[in-house]
Structures are given as C-alpha cells and as structure tokens.
Scaffold this active site. Structure first.
Site, PDB file in Angstrom:
ATOM      1  N   TYR A  41      30.663   5.607 -66.836  1.00  0.00           N
ATOM      2  CA  TYR A  41      31.640   6.263 -67.706  1.00  0.00           C
ATOM      3  C   TYR A  41      33.037   6.150 -67.126  1.00  0.00           C
ATOM      4  O   TYR A  41      33.204   5.762 -65.959  1.00  0.00           O
ATOM      5  CB  TYR A  41      31.265   7.732 -67.948  1.00  0.00           C
ATOM      6  CG  TYR A  41      31.577   8.669 -66.806  1.00  0.00           C
ATOM      7  CD1 TYR A  41      30.821   8.669 -65.646  1.00  0.00           C
ATOM      8  CD2 TYR A  41      32.646   9.562 -66.895  1.00  0.00           C
ATOM      9  CE1 TYR A  41      31.107   9.532 -64.600  1.00  0.00           C
ATOM     10  CE2 TYR A  41      32.941  10.430 -65.843  1.00  0.00           C
ATOM     11  CZ  TYR A  41      32.165  10.411 -64.700  1.00  0.00           C
ATOM     12  OH  TYR A  41      32.465  11.249 -63.669  1.00  0.00           O
TER      13      TYR A  41
ATOM     14  N   LYS B  80      31.059   4.800 -60.771  1.00  0.00           N
ATOM     15  CA  LYS B  80      31.308   5.949 -61.652  1.00  0.00           C
ATOM     16  C   LYS B  80      30.127   6.079 -62.623  1.00  0.00           C
ATOM     17  O   LYS B  80      30.216   5.786 -63.816  1.00  0.00           O
ATOM     18  CB  LYS B  80      32.644   5.813 -62.391  1.00  0.00           C
ATOM     19  CG  LYS B  80      33.151   7.159 -62.927  1.00  0.00           C
ATOM     20  CD  LYS B  80      34.621   7.104 -63.275  1.00  0.00           C
ATOM     21  CE  LYS B  80      35.117   8.350 -63.983  1.00  0.00           C
ATOM     22  NZ  LYS B  80      35.111   9.573 -63.173  1.00  0.00           N
TER      23      LYS B  80
ATOM     24  N   GLU C   1      35.206  13.161 -50.428  1.00  0.00           N
ATOM     25  CA  GLU C   1      36.048  13.463 -51.585  1.00  0.00           C
ATOM     26  C   GLU C   1      35.660  14.860 -52.044  1.00  0.00           C
ATOM     27  O   GLU C   1      34.927  15.562 -51.342  1.00  0.00           O
ATOM     28  CB  GLU C   1      35.846  12.419 -52.695  1.00  0.00           C
ATOM     29  CG  GLU C   1      34.415  12.347 -53.200  1.00  0.00           C
ATOM     30  CD  GLU C   1      34.214  11.350 -54.344  1.00  0.00           C
ATOM     31  OE1 GLU C   1      35.180  10.999 -55.033  1.00  0.00           O
ATOM     32  OE2 GLU C   1      33.055  10.941 -54.551  1.00  0.00           O
TER      33      GLU C   1
ATOM     34  N   LEU D 168      34.539   7.881 -54.872  1.00  0.00           N
ATOM     35  CA  LEU D 168      34.984   7.145 -56.047  1.00  0.00           C
ATOM     36  C   LEU D 168      36.393   6.607 -55.800  1.00  0.00           C
ATOM     37  O   LEU D 168      37.253   7.344 -55.299  1.00  0.00           O
ATOM     38  CB  LEU D 168      35.006   8.087 -57.263  1.00  0.00           C
ATOM     39  CG  LEU D 168      35.215   7.362 -58.585  1.00  0.00           C
ATOM     40  CD1 LEU D 168      33.941   6.658 -59.017  1.00  0.00           C
ATOM     41  CD2 LEU D 168      35.681   8.321 -59.666  1.00  0.00           C
TER      42      LEU D 168
HETATM   43  N1  PLP Z   1      35.952  11.627 -57.402  1.00  0.00           N
HETATM   44  C1  PLP Z   1      35.046  12.038 -58.296  1.00  0.00           C
HETATM   45  C2  PLP Z   1      33.669  12.382 -57.828  1.00  0.00           C
HETATM   46  C3  PLP Z   1      35.384  12.136 -59.662  1.00  0.00           C
HETATM   47  O1  PLP Z   1      34.472  12.542 -60.562  1.00  0.00           O
HETATM   48  C4  PLP Z   1      36.705  11.815 -60.060  1.00  0.00           C
HETATM   49  C5  PLP Z   1      37.127  11.882 -61.456  1.00  0.00           C
HETATM   50  O2  PLP Z   1      36.660  12.613 -62.261  1.00  0.00           O
HETATM   51  C6  PLP Z   1      37.625  11.412 -59.091  1.00  0.00           C
HETATM   52  C7  PLP Z   1      37.204  11.312 -57.773  1.00  0.00           C
HETATM   53  C8  PLP Z   1      39.034  11.059 -59.467  1.00  0.00           C
HETATM   54  O3  PLP Z   1      39.103   9.825 -60.160  1.00  0.00           O
HETATM   55  P1  PLP Z   1      40.263   9.524 -61.192  1.00  0.00           P
HETATM   56  O4  PLP Z   1      41.548   9.720 -60.463  1.00  0.00           O
HETATM   57  O5  PLP Z   1      40.040   8.100 -61.567  1.00  0.00           O
HETATM   58  O6  PLP Z   1      40.111  10.471 -62.333  1.00  0.00           O
END
Ligand code: PLP
Length: 285
Positions: A31, A151, A184, A208
């Site tokens: 997603y 993701k 994270e 991620l």
């Molecule tokens: N880490 C995780 C586990 C996430 O689910 C998300 C986004 O929802 C992020 C980091 C941040 O990613 P992005 O900046 O692409 O939204």
C-alpha cells in the site's frame, strides 16, 4: 466518499471484495499513502518508486503505469475535495488478488486487486507552528518482522505496538532493536537533534524508507543544516535535544516526552520549527 476499486469509481460504502482475496486472508499486498494540500500532491514520483519496489519484492505485477496511478489519485481528489477539504491523503492498495483455495503458495496468474480511497488528513502545522503542542511517545522493543522496508499491508506488528502506546495514553511508540538501536516508530520515522546536528537511522530492512524522511533530509541539506544517517542508541534518543517524527500525514512533528521523560525543555524545539518550515517550502518540488 467516492473510492476506486478494480477500475471503477463507486461510493466507498458500496466497495466490496471477495473474502478469498489474499489481501484479506494473508495481508498479501502493498500500500501507499500519498498526501496532498490544496490539490497539490507531495512526493508523487518517490511514492511511485517505493510502491514499484514493494510490488517487485512481492512479485506482484504493477497493474498501472505511473500516469494511470496519477489519474486515479487526481480523480479521487477531484471527486472528494469538496467534502474532505484542502488536506487529503490518498490510500493506494494492491493485493495479489484472489483464488478459490487458501494456500500460502500463490499462483502466478492472479489478477491484482486495486483499491484506493481519499481521506481527510490534518492541515499542515507549518501555518501555525506556535500552536503545536508536541507528541508524547513510549519506547518499546521492536517486535515486528525483518522486512520493515516493504510497505506491506500486513501491519499486525505495527498495530499491536501502536495500540499498546495508545493504551498508555501515548501518541506513538518509538521502537528499538536487539542492539538497543532505534529503528523507527509504528507509523513514522524518527529524527533526533544533538548539538545542532540532525540524525536519523540509516535505511535498511528494519525501517520503512519514508518519503517524508527523504524529502526532509533533502530540504535540510538545501538549508545547510547538517544531517547524518547514523545508528541512534536508546540512550542518545533519551538525551537528545529534540526528537521529531515524520510521516505523510504528520509531516514533521515534535516529540516532547518519551516514557514520561521530557525531551529538551518539554516544548517543541527551535530546530524543529526551522525544519518544518524548510520541509514546507520544499515538499512540492
Ligand atoms: N514508518 C512506518 C512504519 C510507517 O507506517 C510510515 C508511514 O505511514 C512511515 C514510516 C513514514 O513514511 P512516509 O513518510 O512515506 O509516510
């Protein structure tokens, strides 16, 4: 709300899939969440690149080229803008599709299920940084899997961590690995400030590759603010001058406490404010 399901626009309440879809049975899919403000999309090509990488990792054929994805996103913004307002996130979802058996192993010829819908996200905090209160977070051992760079729609690990933080009255949970290094947070990436230097964990399978993370690093470099991708111990985190979380819907959000210990003076820090404004100037590039 008008959604998109398998080449069709329809009211979200009428969107239906088979319970035999592997997205439902196994969380077998990819997603994306793409933010937009005033009809302008943030980081389109970076989001597409990440989705293409994820689909390739799962051996799911991308059902659309980038132009078609752009048309879907634009149509959802056009169809829903009037009732959702100016700050809209678009959720894109591609699952492997369905088959009439339940097997961990998948057939090669499945037709991916494509689903997308638009939803309201908070307005950018960059217009009113003085009103931002800051987040209270917990710190927890990362108990997810070792493919966090994908993701994936399989989010149970993140869901359980997030709910535990919520139960404790916290907004988010920052996670650390076996080596006591920050990976994270459950829905966002982590940055710290130490003596004027911004630091964030390097990309690997434990986190991620956030698009907000990427755009923020680029905007800091643009402003000559020193930023390093280095491992961060839990000890460094607790002693940081500032901590920020980044995600598509949060943008750059300041953390003011971790496990009830104040960070800095317990208020959003001065570099956070600079970083948020730098990000805001840069984000539509
Ligand atoms: N880490 C995780 C586990 C996430 O689910 C998300 C986004 O929802 C992020 C980091 C941040 O990613 P992005 O900046 O692409 O939204």
């Amino acid at each position: 709300t008008i959604a998109f399901l398998n080449h069709q626009y329809l009211p979200l309440s009428e969107a239906k899939i088979s319970p035999m879809d592997r997205g439902f049975l196994f969380g077998d899919g990819i997603y994306e969440v793409i933010p937009s403000f005033g009809g302008r999309i943030v980081g389109f090509s970076a989001h597409m690149q990440r989705m293409e990488n994820g689909l390739r990792a799962l051996e799911i054929e991308n059902p659309f080229d980038r132009e078609s994805w752009q048309r879907v996103i634009q149509s959802l913004l056009d169809k829903n803008g009037a009732h959702l307002g100016p700050s809209i996130g678009v959720y894109l979802h591609v699952s492997r599709g369905m088959e009439m058996t339940r097997n961990h192993g998948y057939s090669e010829n499945l037709t991916p299920t494509v689903f997308a819908f638009a939803f309201r996200i908070p307005p950018s905090q960059s217009a009113h940084p003085d009103e931002v209160k800051g987040l209270h977070v917990s710190l927890a051992k990362d108990l997810r899997w070792q493919r966090c760079h994908i993701k994936s729609t399989s989010l149970l690990g993140n869901v359980l961590h997030f709910q535990e933080a919520k139960r404790d009255g916290k907004h988010e949970s920052i996670l650390f690995n076996h080596q006591n290094e920050i990976t994270e947070a459950t829905t966002s990436n982590v940055f710290i400030v130490e003596q004027g230097i911004v630091r964030t964990p390097p990309l690997d399978n434990q986190l991620l590759p956030g698009i907000t993370r990427k755009l923020l690093i680029e905007s800091l470099i643009n402003e000559n603010i020193q930023v390093e991708e280095v491992t961060i111990s839990t000890e460094k985190l607790m002693n940081a001058d500032e901590i920020w979380l980044t995600s598509s819907s949060k943008e750059v959000a300041p953390v003011v406490s971790v496990d009830d210990n104040l960070i800095g003076d317990g208020k959003p820090g001065p570099l956070w404010r600079k970083a948020l404004l730098a990000y805001d100037r840069y984000k539509f590039n």
